[in-house]
Design a protein around this motif. Structure first.
Motif, mmCIF file in Angstrom:
data_model
loop_
_atom_site.group_PDB
_atom_site.id
_atom_site.type_symbol
_atom_site.label_atom_id
_atom_site.label_comp_id
_atom_site.label_asym_id
_atom_site.label_seq_id
_atom_site.Cartn_x
_atom_site.Cartn_y
_atom_site.Cartn_z
ATOM 1 N N VAL A 98 0.834 -1.177 -0.106
ATOM 2 C CA VAL A 98 0.189 -0.045 0.043
ATOM 3 C C VAL A 98 0.836 1.342 -0.062
ATOM 4 O O VAL A 98 1.629 1.470 0.864
ATOM 5 C CB VAL A 98 -1.095 0.023 1.209
ATOM 6 C CG1 VAL A 98 -1.636 1.098 1.058
ATOM 7 C CG2 VAL A 98 -1.784 -1.337 1.237
ATOM 8 N N GLY A 99 0.471 2.175 -0.910
ATOM 9 C CA GLY A 99 1.640 3.425 -1.094
ATOM 10 C C GLY A 99 1.261 4.313 -0.098
ATOM 11 O O GLY A 99 0.330 4.322 0.487
ATOM 12 N N VAL A 105 -0.546 -7.312 -4.332
ATOM 13 C CA VAL A 105 -0.956 -6.441 -5.419
ATOM 14 C C VAL A 105 -0.404 -5.173 -4.822
ATOM 15 O O VAL A 105 -0.104 -5.051 -3.614
ATOM 16 C CB VAL A 105 -2.368 -6.127 -5.537
ATOM 17 C CG1 VAL A 105 -2.944 -7.450 -5.948
ATOM 18 C CG2 VAL A 105 -3.106 -6.147 -3.909
ATOM 19 N N THR A 106 -0.174 -3.950 -5.675
ATOM 20 C CA THR A 106 0.177 -2.693 -5.262
ATOM 21 C C THR A 106 -0.762 -1.606 -5.532
ATOM 22 O O THR A 106 -1.593 -1.678 -6.577
ATOM 23 C CB THR A 106 1.519 -2.471 -5.912
ATOM 24 O OG1 THR A 106 2.423 -3.350 -5.963
ATOM 25 C CG2 THR A 106 2.095 -1.006 -5.753
ATOM 26 N N ILE A 107 -1.102 -0.815 -4.471
ATOM 27 C CA ILE A 107 -1.878 0.016 -4.351
ATOM 28 C C ILE A 107 -1.070 1.349 -4.437
ATOM 29 O O ILE A 107 -0.566 1.749 -3.740
ATOM 30 C CB ILE A 107 -2.905 0.028 -2.974
ATOM 31 C CG1 ILE A 107 -3.584 -1.108 -2.810
ATOM 32 C CG2 ILE A 107 -3.864 1.057 -3.191
ATOM 33 C CD1 ILE A 107 -4.236 -1.795 -3.753
ATOM 34 N N GLY A 108 -1.357 2.212 -5.689
ATOM 35 C CA GLY A 108 -0.409 3.214 -5.923
ATOM 36 C C GLY A 108 -0.581 4.627 -4.775
ATOM 37 O O GLY A 108 -1.712 4.423 -4.135
ATOM 38 N N ILE A 124 -9.704 3.328 -2.277
ATOM 39 C CA ILE A 124 -10.279 2.246 -2.263
ATOM 40 C C ILE A 124 -11.657 2.369 -1.532
ATOM 41 O O ILE A 124 -11.533 2.515 -0.233
ATOM 42 C CB ILE A 124 -9.700 0.965 -1.766
ATOM 43 C CG1 ILE A 124 -8.120 1.058 -2.258
ATOM 44 C CG2 ILE A 124 -10.232 -0.422 -2.151
ATOM 45 C CD1 ILE A 124 -7.960 0.901 -3.837
ATOM 46 N N GLY A 125 -12.708 2.157 -2.270
ATOM 47 C CA GLY A 125 -13.990 2.204 -1.516
ATOM 48 C C GLY A 125 -14.537 1.133 -0.911
ATOM 49 O O GLY A 125 -13.855 0.121 -0.780
ATOM 50 N N PRO A 175 -3.538 1.998 -9.717
ATOM 51 C CA PRO A 175 -2.228 2.942 -10.164
ATOM 52 C C PRO A 175 -2.670 4.072 -9.226
ATOM 53 O O PRO A 175 -3.405 4.275 -8.535
ATOM 54 C CB PRO A 175 -2.729 3.566 -11.586
ATOM 55 C CG PRO A 175 -4.265 3.117 -11.793
ATOM 56 C CD PRO A 175 -4.428 1.661 -11.288
ATOM 57 N N ALA A 176 -1.533 5.063 -9.125
ATOM 58 C CA ALA A 176 -1.502 6.065 -8.353
ATOM 59 C C ALA A 176 -2.508 7.146 -8.613
ATOM 60 O O ALA A 176 -2.972 7.368 -9.581
ATOM 61 C CB ALA A 176 -0.301 6.715 -8.448
ATOM 62 N N GLY A 177 -3.104 7.464 -7.298
ATOM 63 C CA GLY A 177 -4.281 8.426 -7.610
ATOM 64 C C GLY A 177 -5.703 7.942 -8.119
ATOM 65 O O GLY A 177 -6.515 8.801 -7.903
ATOM 66 N N ALA A 178 -5.919 6.721 -8.320
ATOM 67 C CA ALA A 178 -7.085 6.198 -8.754
ATOM 68 C C ALA A 178 -8.090 5.778 -7.560
ATOM 69 O O ALA A 178 -7.632 6.136 -6.572
ATOM 70 C CB ALA A 178 -6.877 4.759 -9.515
ATOM 71 N N VAL A 179 -9.227 5.709 -8.017
ATOM 72 C CA VAL A 179 -10.351 5.548 -6.930
ATOM 73 C C VAL A 179 -10.901 4.298 -7.414
ATOM 74 O O VAL A 179 -11.483 4.260 -8.594
ATOM 75 C CB VAL A 179 -11.576 6.895 -6.971
ATOM 76 C CG1 VAL A 179 -12.499 6.442 -6.262
ATOM 77 C CG2 VAL A 179 -10.892 8.103 -6.722
ATOM 78 N N VAL A 180 -11.276 3.414 -6.484
ATOM 79 C CA VAL A 180 -11.752 1.970 -6.966
ATOM 80 C C VAL A 180 -13.217 2.067 -6.189
ATOM 81 O O VAL A 180 -13.088 1.958 -4.941
ATOM 82 C CB VAL A 180 -10.826 0.833 -6.416
ATOM 83 C CG1 VAL A 180 -11.587 -0.423 -6.801
ATOM 84 C CG2 VAL A 180 -9.640 1.011 -7.313
ATOM 85 N N THR A 181 -14.267 1.939 -6.811
ATOM 86 C CA THR A 181 -15.492 1.828 -5.887
ATOM 87 C C THR A 181 -16.392 0.749 -6.543
ATOM 88 O O THR A 181 -16.287 -0.004 -7.754
ATOM 89 C CB THR A 181 -16.395 3.186 -6.145
ATOM 90 O OG1 THR A 181 -16.702 3.165 -7.590
ATOM 91 C CG2 THR A 181 -15.499 4.155 -5.753
#
Length: 321
Positions: free
Chosen positions: A258-259, A274-277, A282-283, A293-299
């Motif tokens: 986790v970054g 896995v790598t969380i940028g 993460i929702g 990727p860095a800065g992404a939003v996962v929902t």
């Protein structure tokens, strides 16, 4: 009319029950020990009660006025801390010696007799940094939770801060070669807070677990700085070792990375290496098996809101099904 047979007394019934229980337990012990290395059964093992005393003493040394309830001058504070550390280290060294003897019982290798004292000495050199990291976690909680009224409240009351303190003590002991002692420290936190952090996990500064119950962080997880987790987050392994290919990735690097500046909301489950940028979000209730990727939003897909009429029709349809 013949006299009825006398009923056994309560004392004789209790004695028979105890004898049966003792015999059953003896048989089960023998069955278990037959599957274990012979020498291990005779070895000492670290005591959970002793480790709990060590954690209490070290916590009071780290925070003498809040956790140690000290009232006095700075000179008295130093004497108080010295006394707590002295008592903690004496007990810690004994428990580490028990752990090393336990491993040595089934191994041809022999530990240096001074090894427990060496581990304690190296651990002592990290106490200042441990206090700094716990301070950073408390500061992150104070900034991150508008309900917090003071940093003292966080230290004393917040499950995430309590779990972080235990992890900051356990992690260096794990790395120094006392993994059982370290695991006992982490399990004390788990029992108290419902937060399960393996002592092998690597966690950066300003770590904040909000609410916290049900959080699980695995042994090889790596967490950067300024990361925030909510309740019921899992940073876990994807496949049990017995079912996975026996390669270095699945055995030694099986939990997420986790970054920095990542937020993971309640109920998210992230499995495998896995790598969380950096800066990702993460929702809640997300099931995640791949890199982000860095800065992404996962929902998850957003809930669909039906107008009142359609909602009634759907309820009627479901009721008739």
């Amino acid at each position: 009319m013949a006299n009825p047979l006398p009923l056994p007394s309560r004392a004789s019934l209790a004695g028979a029950s105890i004898s049966d229980a003792v015999a059953a337990l003896a048989a089960q012990r023998q069955a278990w020990r037959a599957t274990q290395p012979e020498a291990r059964g005779q070895a000492a093992f670290p005591s959970l009660g002793a480790i709990e005393r060590v954690v209490t003493l070290l916590s009071e040394a780290l925070y003498p006025r809040r956790l140690g309830q000290l009232r006095g001058s700075p000179a008295e504070e130093d004497r108080f801390v010295a006394a707590r550390i002295t008592a903690a280290f004496a007990e810690l060294e004994r428990e580490i010696a028990h752990e090393l003897a336990y491993w040595q019982a089934e191994s041809q290798a022999r530990f240096d007799p001074d090894q427990p004292a060496t581990i304690v000495r190296l651990f002592a050199a990290q106490l200042g940094d441990i206090r700094r990291l716990v301070d950073s976690d408390i500061a992150a909680a104070f900034v991150g939770d508008p309900a917090a009224r003071s940093t003292d409240e966080i230290l004393l009351c917040y499950p995430g801060a309590i779990a972080s303190l235990h992890h900051r003590l356990a992690h260096p002991l794990h790395d120094l070669g006392a993994p059982i002692v370290a695991r006992l420290i982490s399990e004390l936190a788990n029992a108290r807070t419902g937060i399960d952090i393996h002592p092998g996990a690597t966690i950066g500064e300003r770590f904040f677990i909000d609410h916290g119950t049900g959080v699980v962080i695995g042994e090889t997880a790596i967490i950067g700085d300024r990361v925030r987790l909510y309740q019921h987050v899992t940073l876990g392994a994807r496949t049990p070792l017995g079912l996975a290919s026996d390669g270095p990735r699945t055995r030694f690097a099986r939990h997420p990375i986790v970054g920095d500046d990542v937020v993971i909301y309640a109920g998210a489950t992230i499995l495998g290496r896995v790598t969380i940028g950096t800066g990702a979000t993460i929702g809640g209730n997300v099931w995640l098996l791949s890199d982000v990727p860095a800065g992404a939003v996962v929902t998850q897909p957003e809930a669909h809101v039906l107008p009142a009429g359609a909602a009634h029709a759907l309820r009627d349809e479901l009721a008739g099904a």
